[in-house]
Design a protein around this motif. Sequence first.
Motif, PDB file in Angstrom:
ATOM      1  N   VAL A 142      -7.858 -39.596  88.475  1.00  0.00           N
ATOM      2  CA  VAL A 142      -6.382 -39.403  87.778  1.00  0.00           C
ATOM      3  C   VAL A 142      -6.739 -40.175  86.366  1.00  0.00           C
ATOM      4  O   VAL A 142      -5.981 -39.316  85.225  1.00  0.00           O
ATOM      5  N   ALA A 143      -7.276 -41.118  85.946  1.00  0.00           N
ATOM      6  CA  ALA A 143      -7.544 -41.820  84.723  1.00  0.00           C
ATOM      7  C   ALA A 143      -8.098 -41.073  83.888  1.00  0.00           C
ATOM      8  O   ALA A 143      -7.594 -40.577  82.536  1.00  0.00           O
ATOM      9  N   VAL A 144      -9.197 -39.994  84.423  1.00  0.00           N
ATOM     10  CA  VAL A 144      -9.770 -39.075  83.488  1.00  0.00           C
ATOM     11  C   VAL A 144      -9.009 -38.145  83.242  1.00  0.00           C
ATOM     12  O   VAL A 144      -8.979 -37.551  81.996  1.00  0.00           O
ATOM     13  N   GLU A 145      -8.087 -37.683  84.197  1.00  0.00           N
ATOM     14  CA  GLU A 145      -7.106 -36.403  83.680  1.00  0.00           C
ATOM     15  C   GLU A 145      -6.276 -36.910  82.620  1.00  0.00           C
ATOM     16  O   GLU A 145      -5.888 -36.288  81.760  1.00  0.00           O
ATOM     17  N   ARG A 146      -5.682 -38.119  82.731  1.00  0.00           N
ATOM     18  CA  ARG A 146      -4.852 -38.793  81.585  1.00  0.00           C
ATOM     19  C   ARG A 146      -5.458 -38.929  80.535  1.00  0.00           C
ATOM     20  O   ARG A 146      -4.792 -38.580  79.492  1.00  0.00           O
ATOM     21  N   GLN A 154     -16.987 -42.659  73.743  1.00  0.00           N
ATOM     22  CA  GLN A 154     -17.569 -43.282  74.976  1.00  0.00           C
ATOM     23  C   GLN A 154     -16.578 -43.677  75.718  1.00  0.00           C
ATOM     24  O   GLN A 154     -15.410 -43.570  75.523  1.00  0.00           O
ATOM     25  N   VAL A 155     -17.023 -43.439  77.207  1.00  0.00           N
ATOM     26  CA  VAL A 155     -16.383 -44.033  78.438  1.00  0.00           C
ATOM     27  C   VAL A 155     -16.814 -45.010  78.998  1.00  0.00           C
ATOM     28  O   VAL A 155     -18.319 -45.099  79.308  1.00  0.00           O
ATOM     29  N   ASP A 159     -17.515 -43.474  91.779  1.00  0.00           N
ATOM     30  CA  ASP A 159     -18.793 -42.684  91.819  1.00  0.00           C
ATOM     31  C   ASP A 159     -18.827 -41.803  90.554  1.00  0.00           C
ATOM     32  O   ASP A 159     -19.550 -40.889  90.400  1.00  0.00           O
ATOM     33  N   THR A 160     -17.937 -42.093  89.596  1.00  0.00           N
ATOM     34  CA  THR A 160     -18.059 -41.023  88.330  1.00  0.00           C
ATOM     35  C   THR A 160     -18.806 -41.581  87.138  1.00  0.00           C
ATOM     36  O   THR A 160     -18.427 -42.588  86.554  1.00  0.00           O
ATOM     37  N   ASP A 161     -19.986 -40.906  86.915  1.00  0.00           N
ATOM     38  CA  ASP A 161     -20.706 -41.110  85.942  1.00  0.00           C
ATOM     39  C   ASP A 161     -20.817 -40.507  84.579  1.00  0.00           C
ATOM     40  O   ASP A 161     -21.618 -40.733  83.549  1.00  0.00           O
ATOM     41  N   GLU A 162     -20.266 -39.435  84.686  1.00  0.00           N
ATOM     42  CA  GLU A 162     -19.974 -38.427  83.608  1.00  0.00           C
ATOM     43  C   GLU A 162     -18.753 -37.852  83.799  1.00  0.00           C
ATOM     44  O   GLU A 162     -18.180 -37.630  84.744  1.00  0.00           O
ATOM     45  N   VAL A 163     -18.133 -37.723  82.745  1.00  0.00           N
ATOM     46  CA  VAL A 163     -16.411 -37.301  82.570  1.00  0.00           C
ATOM     47  C   VAL A 163     -16.557 -36.062  81.702  1.00  0.00           C
ATOM     48  O   VAL A 163     -17.381 -36.133  80.543  1.00  0.00           O
ATOM     49  N   SER A 164     -15.556 -35.302  81.838  1.00  0.00           N
ATOM     50  CA  SER A 164     -15.616 -33.806  81.023  1.00  0.00           C
ATOM     51  C   SER A 164     -13.976 -34.143  80.060  1.00  0.00           C
ATOM     52  O   SER A 164     -13.104 -34.339  80.679  1.00  0.00           O
ATOM     53  N   LEU A 165     -14.390 -34.459  78.647  1.00  0.00           N
ATOM     54  CA  LEU A 165     -13.315 -34.655  77.926  1.00  0.00           C
ATOM     55  C   LEU A 165     -13.434 -33.538  76.610  1.00  0.00           C
ATOM     56  O   LEU A 165     -14.525 -33.528  76.130  1.00  0.00           O
ATOM     57  N   LEU A 166     -12.246 -33.162  76.787  1.00  0.00           N
ATOM     58  CA  LEU A 166     -12.222 -32.072  75.466  1.00  0.00           C
ATOM     59  C   LEU A 166     -13.569 -31.127  75.388  1.00  0.00           C
ATOM     60  O   LEU A 166     -14.133 -30.694  74.534  1.00  0.00           O
ATOM     61  N   VAL A 187     -19.303 -36.477  78.734  1.00  0.00           N
ATOM     62  CA  VAL A 187     -19.480 -37.825  78.150  1.00  0.00           C
ATOM     63  C   VAL A 187     -19.757 -38.582  79.242  1.00  0.00           C
ATOM     64  O   VAL A 187     -19.208 -38.779  80.311  1.00  0.00           O
ATOM     65  N   HIS A 188     -21.214 -39.152  79.235  1.00  0.00           N
ATOM     66  CA  HIS A 188     -21.669 -40.077  80.072  1.00  0.00           C
ATOM     67  C   HIS A 188     -21.013 -41.448  79.968  1.00  0.00           C
ATOM     68  O   HIS A 188     -20.945 -41.918  79.151  1.00  0.00           O
TER      69      HIS A 188
END
Length: 104
Positions: free
Chosen positions: A44-48, A73-74, A87-94, A98-99
């Motif tokens: 949810v934080a990644v989506e926000r 960076q995240v 368990d999220t080591d990579e996120v999709s932003l724009l 992003v690792h």
Amino acid sequence: MLDCRLSLYVLYTAELSEVIMLNVYQYADDTQLYLSVLSDEASVAVERLDACLVDVKAWLIASRLRLNTTKTQVMWLGSGQQLAKVDTDEVSLLASRVHVLDAA
């Protein structure tokens, strides 16, 4: 001369904090966004964060600035027990992957 340019940049970007609907820290030409969530709410934080960055990018384009996604960076912060639950080591932003950093 540098102080003058920096002051103008700060004035130019002052309204950016109104666009960002998260906790924000700005220093010189650096902006940091913070979210506080429980470990099981990481997705949810990644989506926000992604939704916020879409708004930030639109503001930057309108202001003739750009977001440097290569410097984005995240990092998850928390106790060892709480971080083990994320368990999220990579996120999709724009539309960029992003690792997640282990340490600053």
